[in-house]
Scaffold this motif. Structure first.
Motif, short mmCIF file in Angstrom:
data_model
loop_
_atom_site.label_atom_id
_atom_site.label_comp_id
_atom_site.label_asym_id
_atom_site.label_seq_id
_atom_site.Cartn_x
_atom_site.Cartn_y
_atom_site.Cartn_z
N ILE A 153 21.08 -12.93 109.72
CA ILE A 153 22.26 -13.28 108.91
C ILE A 153 22.20 -14.74 108.49
O ILE A 153 21.50 -15.55 109.08
CB ILE A 153 23.58 -13.05 109.67
N ASN A 154 22.95 -15.06 107.46
CA ASN A 154 23.27 -16.45 107.09
C ASN A 154 24.78 -16.56 107.14
O ASN A 154 25.49 -15.61 106.79
CB ASN A 154 22.78 -16.78 105.68
N SER A 155 25.26 -17.70 107.59
CA SER A 155 26.71 -17.90 107.65
C SER A 155 27.06 -19.26 107.07
O SER A 155 26.21 -20.11 106.88
CB SER A 155 27.22 -17.78 109.08
N GLN A 156 28.36 -19.44 106.82
CA GLN A 156 28.83 -20.72 106.32
C GLN A 156 28.55 -21.81 107.32
O GLN A 156 28.60 -21.61 108.54
CB GLN A 156 30.35 -20.67 106.10
N VAL A 157 28.26 -22.99 106.81
CA VAL A 157 28.05 -24.16 107.66
C VAL A 157 29.39 -24.56 108.26
O VAL A 157 30.42 -24.53 107.58
CB VAL A 157 27.46 -25.31 106.83
N PRO A 158 29.43 -24.94 109.55
CA PRO A 158 30.71 -25.35 110.17
C PRO A 158 31.30 -26.58 109.48
O PRO A 158 30.63 -27.27 108.71
CB PRO A 158 30.34 -25.68 111.61
N ARG A 159 32.55 -26.86 109.79
CA ARG A 159 33.24 -28.02 109.22
C ARG A 159 32.43 -29.29 109.48
O ARG A 159 31.86 -29.48 110.55
CB ARG A 159 34.63 -28.17 109.82
N GLU A 160 32.39 -30.15 108.47
CA GLU A 160 31.69 -31.43 108.58
C GLU A 160 32.61 -32.52 108.04
O GLU A 160 33.14 -32.40 106.94
CB GLU A 160 30.40 -31.38 107.75
N ILE A 161 32.82 -33.55 108.84
CA ILE A 161 33.67 -34.67 108.45
C ILE A 161 32.85 -35.94 108.57
O ILE A 161 32.11 -36.11 109.55
CB ILE A 161 34.93 -34.75 109.34
N ASP A 184 37.20 -24.84 108.36
CA ASP A 184 36.21 -24.33 109.30
C ASP A 184 36.08 -22.80 109.23
O ASP A 184 36.04 -22.11 110.24
CB ASP A 184 36.53 -24.78 110.73
N ASP A 185 36.03 -22.28 108.02
CA ASP A 185 35.89 -20.85 107.77
C ASP A 185 34.48 -20.42 108.16
O ASP A 185 33.50 -20.88 107.59
CB ASP A 185 36.14 -20.59 106.28
N GLN A 186 34.34 -19.56 109.17
CA GLN A 186 33.04 -19.11 109.67
C GLN A 186 32.85 -17.63 109.33
O GLN A 186 33.34 -16.76 110.03
CB GLN A 186 32.95 -19.31 111.19
N ASP A 230 36.33 -11.74 102.45
CA ASP A 230 36.53 -12.75 101.41
C ASP A 230 36.12 -14.10 102.01
O ASP A 230 36.19 -14.32 103.20
CB ASP A 230 37.96 -12.76 100.89
N LEU A 231 35.66 -14.97 101.13
CA LEU A 231 35.08 -16.23 101.56
C LEU A 231 35.66 -17.36 100.74
O LEU A 231 35.65 -17.32 99.51
CB LEU A 231 33.56 -16.15 101.36
N SER A 232 36.23 -18.35 101.41
CA SER A 232 36.74 -19.52 100.71
C SER A 232 36.15 -20.77 101.34
O SER A 232 35.82 -20.78 102.53
CB SER A 232 38.27 -19.57 100.75
N ASN A 233 35.99 -21.78 100.52
CA ASN A 233 35.45 -23.04 101.00
C ASN A 233 36.17 -24.18 100.29
O ASN A 233 36.25 -24.19 99.06
CB ASN A 233 33.94 -23.11 100.74
N VAL A 234 36.71 -25.12 101.07
CA VAL A 234 37.43 -26.26 100.51
C VAL A 234 36.73 -27.53 100.99
O VAL A 234 36.56 -27.74 102.19
CB VAL A 234 38.90 -26.28 100.96
N ASN A 235 36.31 -28.36 100.03
CA ASN A 235 35.71 -29.66 100.32
C ASN A 235 36.58 -30.75 99.71
O ASN A 235 37.01 -30.62 98.56
CB ASN A 235 34.30 -29.76 99.74
#
Length: 95
Positions: free
Chosen positions: A77-85, A49-51, A21-26
């Motif tokens: 593969i493609n993966s989620q981009v790491p956390r960015e602040i 930082d969900d990878q 499962d994949l979640s992303n919070v911005n």
């Protein structure tokens, strides 16, 4: 403001792979003073930082050589981009 997306876990028969499962919070926040002409914004993308893998090739990468086809043994593969602040500041000069 906040932007939240979620994709449940799924198994792909085509890729022979089980995606977690994949979640992303911005999150986004900001202050603005229009009369003074400035704006300050802060943001956090992929806050937790969900990878996780978002896509995977169905087979190993190969390339043709003079000796024949070379199988790398690796899948693309493609993966989620790491956390960015970050912070954005703008100011309107003159008027």
């Amino acid at each position: 403001r906040a932007l939240v997306s979620y994709r449940p876990a799924v198994t792909s028969d085509f890729n022979n792979f089980r995606y977690d499962d994949l979640s992303n919070v911005n999150l986004y926040a900001g202050l603005r003073d229009e009369s003074a002409g400035w704006e300050l914004s802060v943001f956090a993308k992929n806050l937790f930082d969900d990878q996780k893998i978002t896509s995977i090739s169905p087979g190993n990468s190969t390339s043709g050589t003079a000796a024949g086809i070379y199988d790398s043994g690796y899948r693309v593969i493609n993966s989620q981009v790491p956390r960015e602040i970050g912070v954005t500041v703008s100011y309107a000069f003159g008027g």
